[in-house]
Design a protein around this motif. Sequence first.
Motif, PDB file in Angstrom:
ATOM      1  N   GLU A 145       1.151  -0.674   0.454  1.00  0.00           N
ATOM      2  CA  GLU A 145      -0.176   0.018  -0.014  1.00  0.00           C
ATOM      3  C   GLU A 145       0.822   1.320   0.202  1.00  0.00           C
ATOM      4  OE1 GLU A 145      -3.520   0.415  -0.627  1.00  0.00           O
ATOM      5  OE2 GLU A 145      -3.221  -1.952  -0.962  1.00  0.00           O
ATOM      6  N   TYR A 146       2.507   1.539   0.715  1.00  0.00           N
ATOM      7  CA  TYR A 146       2.885   2.025   0.761  1.00  0.00           C
ATOM      8  C   TYR A 146       3.499   2.603  -0.533  1.00  0.00           C
ATOM      9  CZ  TYR A 146       3.062   2.057   6.088  1.00  0.00           C
ATOM     10  OH  TYR A 146       2.709   1.451   6.922  1.00  0.00           O
ATOM     11  N   GLU A 147       3.854   1.419  -1.283  1.00  0.00           N
ATOM     12  CA  GLU A 147       4.128   1.570  -2.863  1.00  0.00           C
ATOM     13  C   GLU A 147       3.211   1.871  -3.843  1.00  0.00           C
ATOM     14  OE1 GLU A 147       6.916  -2.080  -4.160  1.00  0.00           O
ATOM     15  OE2 GLU A 147       5.781  -2.542  -2.257  1.00  0.00           O
ATOM     16  N   LEU A 148       2.020   1.389  -3.819  1.00  0.00           N
ATOM     17  CA  LEU A 148       1.184   2.387  -4.271  1.00  0.00           C
ATOM     18  C   LEU A 148       1.019   3.837  -4.132  1.00  0.00           C
ATOM     19  CD1 LEU A 148      -1.590   1.822  -6.373  1.00  0.00           C
ATOM     20  CD2 LEU A 148      -2.522   1.406  -3.811  1.00  0.00           C
ATOM     21  N   GLU A 149       0.597   4.422  -3.022  1.00  0.00           N
ATOM     22  CA  GLU A 149       0.705   6.085  -2.854  1.00  0.00           C
ATOM     23  C   GLU A 149       2.195   6.683  -3.490  1.00  0.00           C
ATOM     24  OE1 GLU A 149       2.003   8.940   0.669  1.00  0.00           O
ATOM     25  OE2 GLU A 149       1.441   7.126   1.553  1.00  0.00           O
ATOM     26  N   LEU A 150       2.800   5.704  -3.952  1.00  0.00           N
ATOM     27  CA  LEU A 150       4.180   6.347  -4.438  1.00  0.00           C
ATOM     28  C   LEU A 150       4.253   6.661  -5.007  1.00  0.00           C
ATOM     29  CD1 LEU A 150       7.342   7.066  -2.943  1.00  0.00           C
ATOM     30  CD2 LEU A 150       8.373   4.908  -3.577  1.00  0.00           C
ATOM     31  N   ASP A 151       3.909   5.118  -6.251  1.00  0.00           N
ATOM     32  CA  ASP A 151       4.481   5.334  -7.866  1.00  0.00           C
ATOM     33  C   ASP A 151       3.147   5.496  -8.110  1.00  0.00           C
ATOM     34  OD1 ASP A 151       6.778   3.702  -7.160  1.00  0.00           O
ATOM     35  OD2 ASP A 151       5.129   1.916  -7.850  1.00  0.00           O
ATOM     36  N   SER A 152       1.600   5.831  -7.276  1.00  0.00           N
ATOM     37  CA  SER A 152       0.560   6.961  -7.625  1.00  0.00           C
ATOM     38  C   SER A 152       0.695   8.181  -7.467  1.00  0.00           C
ATOM     39  CB  SER A 152      -0.625   6.408  -7.345  1.00  0.00           C
ATOM     40  OG  SER A 152      -0.855   6.710  -5.619  1.00  0.00           O
ATOM     41  N   ASP A 153       2.014   8.493  -7.255  1.00  0.00           N
ATOM     42  CA  ASP A 153       1.774  10.375  -7.927  1.00  0.00           C
ATOM     43  C   ASP A 153       2.505  10.465  -9.232  1.00  0.00           C
ATOM     44  OD1 ASP A 153       3.151  12.833  -7.484  1.00  0.00           O
ATOM     45  OD2 ASP A 153       3.489  12.505  -5.195  1.00  0.00           O
ATOM     46  N   SER A 163       8.096   6.804 -15.688  1.00  0.00           N
ATOM     47  CA  SER A 163       6.644   7.187 -16.741  1.00  0.00           C
ATOM     48  C   SER A 163       5.897   8.435 -17.098  1.00  0.00           C
ATOM     49  CB  SER A 163       5.885   5.830 -16.230  1.00  0.00           C
ATOM     50  OG  SER A 163       5.339   6.503 -15.443  1.00  0.00           O
ATOM     51  N   GLY A 164       6.903   9.460 -16.606  1.00  0.00           N
ATOM     52  CA  GLY A 164       5.657  10.184 -16.242  1.00  0.00           C
ATOM     53  C   GLY A 164       4.204  10.359 -16.239  1.00  0.00           C
ATOM     54  N   ARG A 165       3.600   9.327 -15.205  1.00  0.00           N
ATOM     55  CA  ARG A 165       2.100   9.522 -15.281  1.00  0.00           C
ATOM     56  C   ARG A 165       2.063   8.468 -13.792  1.00  0.00           C
ATOM     57  NH1 ARG A 165       0.584   4.839 -15.916  1.00  0.00           N
ATOM     58  NH2 ARG A 165       1.650   3.456 -17.232  1.00  0.00           N
ATOM     59  N   ALA A 166       0.999   8.855 -13.102  1.00  0.00           N
ATOM     60  CA  ALA A 166       0.860   7.524 -11.924  1.00  0.00           C
ATOM     61  C   ALA A 166       0.770   6.793 -12.134  1.00  0.00           C
ATOM     62  CB  ALA A 166      -0.681   8.071 -11.166  1.00  0.00           C
ATOM     63  N   SER A 167       1.258   5.791 -11.398  1.00  0.00           N
ATOM     64  CA  SER A 167       1.018   4.275 -12.264  1.00  0.00           C
ATOM     65  C   SER A 167      -0.605   3.251 -11.456  1.00  0.00           C
ATOM     66  CB  SER A 167       2.067   2.925 -11.116  1.00  0.00           C
ATOM     67  OG  SER A 167       3.451   3.543 -11.557  1.00  0.00           O
ATOM     68  N   THR A 168      -0.580   2.845 -12.504  1.00  0.00           N
ATOM     69  CA  THR A 168      -2.838   1.830 -11.912  1.00  0.00           C
ATOM     70  C   THR A 168      -2.330   1.103 -11.045  1.00  0.00           C
ATOM     71  OG1 THR A 168      -2.323   0.268 -13.363  1.00  0.00           O
ATOM     72  CG2 THR A 168      -2.721   2.476 -14.241  1.00  0.00           C
ATOM     73  N   ARG A 169      -3.173   0.618 -10.004  1.00  0.00           N
ATOM     74  CA  ARG A 169      -3.049  -0.709  -9.029  1.00  0.00           C
ATOM     75  C   ARG A 169      -2.756  -1.747  -9.516  1.00  0.00           C
ATOM     76  NH1 ARG A 169      -3.859  -0.606  -3.837  1.00  0.00           N
ATOM     77  NH2 ARG A 169      -3.907  -2.889  -3.107  1.00  0.00           N
ATOM     78  N   ALA A 170      -2.901  -2.347 -10.698  1.00  0.00           N
ATOM     79  CA  ALA A 170      -2.152  -3.552 -11.245  1.00  0.00           C
ATOM     80  C   ALA A 170      -0.845  -2.952 -11.636  1.00  0.00           C
ATOM     81  CB  ALA A 170      -3.445  -3.546 -12.952  1.00  0.00           C
ATOM     82  N   GLU A 171      -0.576  -1.481 -11.805  1.00  0.00           N
ATOM     83  CA  GLU A 171       1.323  -1.541 -12.704  1.00  0.00           C
ATOM     84  C   GLU A 171       2.105  -1.428 -11.027  1.00  0.00           C
ATOM     85  OE1 GLU A 171       1.237   1.170 -16.104  1.00  0.00           O
ATOM     86  OE2 GLU A 171       0.337   1.430 -14.521  1.00  0.00           O
ATOM     87  N   VAL A 172       1.539  -1.460  -9.547  1.00  0.00           N
ATOM     88  CA  VAL A 172       2.003  -1.540  -8.625  1.00  0.00           C
ATOM     89  C   VAL A 172       2.411  -2.850  -8.322  1.00  0.00           C
ATOM     90  CG1 VAL A 172       2.237  -0.196  -5.952  1.00  0.00           C
ATOM     91  CG2 VAL A 172       1.428   0.882  -8.507  1.00  0.00           C
ATOM     92  N   GLU A 173       1.570  -3.688  -8.701  1.00  0.00           N
ATOM     93  CA  GLU A 173       1.439  -4.308  -7.667  1.00  0.00           C
ATOM     94  C   GLU A 173       2.184  -5.981  -9.196  1.00  0.00           C
ATOM     95  OE1 GLU A 173      -2.770  -5.683  -7.669  1.00  0.00           O
ATOM     96  OE2 GLU A 173      -3.147  -5.176  -5.824  1.00  0.00           O
ATOM     97  N   ALA A 174       1.920  -5.329  -9.669  1.00  0.00           N
ATOM     98  CA  ALA A 174       3.317  -5.968 -11.166  1.00  0.00           C
ATOM     99  C   ALA A 174       4.687  -5.996 -10.630  1.00  0.00           C
ATOM    100  CB  ALA A 174       2.900  -5.850 -12.449  1.00  0.00           C
ATOM    101  N   SER A 175       5.056  -4.471 -10.078  1.00  0.00           N
ATOM    102  CA  SER A 175       5.554  -3.954  -9.881  1.00  0.00           C
ATOM    103  C   SER A 175       6.685  -4.791  -8.782  1.00  0.00           C
ATOM    104  CB  SER A 175       6.741  -2.114  -9.884  1.00  0.00           C
ATOM    105  OG  SER A 175       5.933  -1.866 -11.462  1.00  0.00           O
TER     106      SER A 175
END
Length: 186
Positions: A22-30, A38-50
């Motif tokens: 969940e912390y990674e989701l906060e980080l990568d969705s900024d 990537s120049g954009r926020a990551s989706t939840r599915a992208e963060v889960e894969a990462s």
Amino acid sequence: MAQRILTTQRLTLTPLGDEHLEYELELDSDPEVMRFLSGRASTRAEVEASHARRLATAAKVDGLGFWAGLVDGDFVGWWTLQPAHGPDQPDDPGVADLGYRLLARHWHKGLASEGARELVRYGFDEIWLDRIIAQTMTVNAPSRAVMERIGMAYVRTFPTSETEPAEIVAQGEVEYELTREQWEAR
């Protein structure tokens, strides 16, 4: 040798685990954090894969992987010391790739340098690496400044394999390094 918990004056670097997703989701969705990636926020599915790829990194080489950084128990970002990767990075167990990503509210506090410096120390003094590299987009001046602050030296600029955002990709990426000999001479 498994990853271990590392500490600095302000940081506790603990091996990344599922409890940090969940912390990674906060980080990568900024989008500001992801600006030079990537120049954009990551989706939840992208963060889960990462997240799954980050956890798998720890299984590749003993002692290397990703660490969640905490200050007084609060997540501030992650740091990595992982096997060097990429089309022009041969599989060499003596070389590792340093990285870091912090929540924007923790920028400009010296935490990126503090955690990176500890991973460099750990890499040379405990894992016995021969060389540590770090790469970033050419235009990512804050990340380059961290690399220079911890004693890394510019090695090269190279074309990026990324396709977006075009205005950032056009200038390519840079690589910095610190060798065991340089570390020991400090």
